[in-house]
Each structure stands twice: as C-alpha cells, then as structure tokens.
Motif scaffolding. Structure first.
Motif, short mmCIF file in Angstrom:
data_model
loop_
_atom_site.label_atom_id
_atom_site.label_comp_id
_atom_site.label_asym_id
_atom_site.label_seq_id
_atom_site.Cartn_x
_atom_site.Cartn_y
_atom_site.Cartn_z
N LYS A 1 18.70 23.65 15.25
CA LYS A 1 17.56 23.42 16.14
C LYS A 1 17.32 24.59 17.08
CE LYS A 1 17.86 18.39 16.18
NZ LYS A 1 17.98 17.18 17.03
N GLU A 2 18.39 25.23 17.54
CA GLU A 2 18.22 26.32 18.51
C GLU A 2 18.84 27.63 18.03
OE1 GLU A 2 19.82 25.02 22.17
OE2 GLU A 2 18.45 23.32 22.38
N LYS A 3 19.97 27.53 17.35
CA LYS A 3 20.65 28.77 16.95
C LYS A 3 21.45 28.51 15.68
CE LYS A 3 22.79 31.15 20.10
NZ LYS A 3 23.82 31.56 21.09
N LEU A 4 21.43 29.49 14.77
CA LEU A 4 22.22 29.42 13.55
C LEU A 4 23.13 30.63 13.51
CD1 LEU A 4 22.86 28.20 10.77
CD2 LEU A 4 21.02 29.59 9.83
N VAL A 5 24.44 30.39 13.43
CA VAL A 5 25.43 31.48 13.38
C VAL A 5 25.93 31.60 11.96
CG1 VAL A 5 27.63 32.33 14.24
CG2 VAL A 5 26.09 31.07 15.77
N MET A 6 25.74 32.80 11.37
CA MET A 6 26.19 33.05 10.01
C MET A 6 27.19 34.19 10.02
SD MET A 6 22.65 32.73 7.81
CE MET A 6 21.76 33.90 8.85
N THR A 7 28.24 34.07 9.21
CA THR A 7 29.24 35.14 9.12
C THR A 7 29.33 35.62 7.68
OG1 THR A 7 31.01 33.54 8.74
CG2 THR A 7 30.57 34.16 11.01
N GLY A 8 29.64 36.88 7.53
CA GLY A 8 29.81 37.45 6.20
C GLY A 8 30.88 38.53 6.23
N LEU A 9 31.51 38.74 5.09
CA LEU A 9 32.59 39.73 5.00
C LEU A 9 32.29 40.69 3.85
CD1 LEU A 9 35.44 40.66 5.88
CD2 LEU A 9 36.37 39.05 4.17
#
Length: 344
Positions: free
Chosen positions: A3-11
C-alpha cells in the motif's frame, strides 16, 4: 499488495558489470526492445534495465541510495552485511553473558525493583467482569443453564403411537408445533373469537393472507385453541383486548447486574433480550402471560413451575422497568393440560 512501500532485495555477483552494461540501454519509443529484455538472467536484471538513463552508476553506489522518484536503489556489499551481522551477534553475546553473570540476590536499582515488583503483583480490579456476556437472549440463557428448559414439545400426537412407523412422525416435532401455536395466539383477535366457527374463519384468514403456512396450520388443534379461549384466562385476555389493555409479543431488553444472575461477583449490567407472549393491565396491576406447549401429564404442574420460574422472573423485571407498574400476577398457560398455572 503493497500500500505504501515495497522492499525488494536481489543478489548478483557481477552487479558492477551489469550496471555498466545496462547504463545506456537503448529504448524504442520509450520501451526496451525484446532482444534486450530476453537477455536478462533474473528479475533483478529487468529492474536494472528499467532504471537505465536515469542516473549514473556512482549514484547507485552512494550509501544513501539513488532516488529516481518512484524507486530508491541502494547497493550493499556482502562484506558490509556480514560485518554488520557479526557486530550484532557479538553485542548479543556480550549482553547474554552479562545477564547470566548478574548477582540475582543483589538489587542494583531499588526504585526499578519496586516498580518491577508492583508490575508483577498487579491485579486488574475488574477481573470478574472480563468474561461477562454483555448481552444475552432468553434462548442463550436457556443454553447456559440460567433456567432449565427443554424444547417445547409436541403435546398432541398426530397419529396414535401404535401406528407410528419406526417411531417417526408424519409432521415436524415439538419445536415446530410450539412455534405454530405461539404464532396463532399472536394473530388471533381474542375479543372477536367466541365460537368454533369464529376460530375456523380466523384460521382460514391466516391461510388466505399467507400469515401462516399450511404446514403450521396442520399442527394446530381447534379443540385446544377453543379450550384456551373459553378458559377463565382466555376470557380475561379477551376483555382486555376489547378495551385496549392487552399487549402481545412485547419485545424487551433489560439490564440485570451479573451478581443477581449468579454470573459473577460484579455489579456490571448484563443485557437480557426476549419477547413476552402477552400481558394485560387490570385494576390492581399488570398480569404477565406465557403460553407453553411442553408435553406434561396431569399432576406435573410443578415441572413447568421449576422450568420457567426464573424466565418469568426476568420477564417481570423487564416489564416493571418498561412500564413503571407492578406485576400482580404471573401466569403460565399449559396447552397440554389446558390449564393456567400461577407462579409466585
């Protein structure tokens, strides 16, 4: 969905090279060509492609991250992550060792110790009220055992017992029959029904106006209904009906302290909701009436008294609160016995 923020991680082991490769991705009419999209090895590659041309590699590698407006990109090295985690683990180990080595007999902070003791010894002053039901219907009270009650049962067999097949009835059981009688007594105009023909016409009117269905009407006994209407109670109700002193199907909600209901040591009110069959006003006060279709035999009147005394007491309390008038009489009319029973 975020709804407000999407945190995505990648390596990615070769992030630097990919950043250089995707830095100047060519776009055709604002879109990345399929040939370039098809060369991606991961979802992370697509993300990096979408950022092409918006900032430089050095911007991505800054510690605070690069802000493109809709997307903030930040690069973290494995060494930084591992180093930070090692510091956290070491701090936790030191803290654990310090706690385990504390002298538990010694009080390090008297004021804090007093606050801690008070917190652990605290007892909520309204503990008895936590489990109270804030509102109950009469049916729920029956289930909780506040007053004993069996389903109002079939009191006139539809067919002789020796003709019943495998103990089965051709009609629904007592709960349906009791409901049918209560509905008929609610609809009947006591002041106008004086003969068997009047009763038949009234019941036919209920059928014609679809106020009662055929199945319910088939469960009624005209003889039983006339027995009620011709009784002394029936005649009192008829007189009250003619003069406008009769009330039927009176809904109520009454607040009763939990202590009075043996529901707990509390003065908190529990709301009781129900419907009274009828009450009438006479010179010396109100008369509360309840119809019962329980299957009992002559001489078992006390069964009804024991079963419904508390229920009628609640009705009395509710009616007095609603009207401000005293109840002079509480009466149960047994359809099975065709008899009225006065309660104390």
């Amino acid at each position: 969905r975020a709804k407000e923020k999407l945190v995505m991680t990648g390596l990615d082991r070769y992030l630097d090279k990919k950043l250089e490769r995707f830095a100047e991705v060519l776009r055709v009419e604002g879109q990345i060509p399929f040939t370039i999209l098809g060369s991606a090895d991961s979802y992370l590659d697509w993300m990096l492609m979408s950022l092409s041309g918006k900032y430089t590699i050095s911007q991505i590698q800054r510690e605070e991250g690069a802000d493109t407006g809709n997307l903030i990109v930040k690069e973290l090295s494995v060494s930084d992550l591992v180093g930070g985690e090692m510091e956290r683990q070491a701090e936790k180990k030191l803290t654990k060792d310090a706690l385990l080595s504390l002298d538990t007999v010694r009080v390090y902070d008297q004021e804090f110790a007093a606050d801690l003791r008070a917190a652990f010894e605290y007892r909520y002053p309204h503990e008895a009220d936590i489990r109270l039901h804030t509102k109950l219907t009469v049916s729920e009270l029956k289930k909780q055992g506040q007053f004993a009650d069996e389903e109002e049962s079939e009191f006139l067999p539809t067919i002789p017992s020796f003709l019943k097949e495998d103990g089965k009835e051709e009609h629904p059981g007592g709960a349906f029959r009791g409901t049918a009688y209560h509905r008929a007594l609610e609809l009947l105009d006591f002041g106008k029904v004086r003969t068997r023909k009047d009763l038949q016409n009234a019941l036919e009117g209920f059928r014609r106006d679809q106020r009662m269905d055929e199945e319910s009407l088939s469960l009624l006994s005209e003889e039983t209904l006339m027995g009620f209407l011709d009784s002394s109670l029936g005649k009192r109700l008829a007189a009250a009906d003619v003069s406008g002193r009769l009330k039927k199907e009176q809904q109520f909600v009454v607040g009763i302290p939990a202590r009075d209901m043996d529901a707990g040591d509390s003065d908190e009110l529990i709301l009781i909701q129900g419907i009274m069959d009828a009450y009438m006003e006479e010179e010396e006060g109100l008369v509360l009436v309840d119809y019962k279709t329980d299957h009992i035999r002559p001489g078992e009147e006390k069964v009804l008294v024991d079963r419904y005394q508390m229920q009628m007491n609640y009705y009395e309390r509710a009616l007095e609160q609603m009207t401000g008038k005293k109840i002079k009489e509480k009466i149960i009319y047994s359809m099975a016995l065709e008899k009225e029973i006065t309660l104390g």
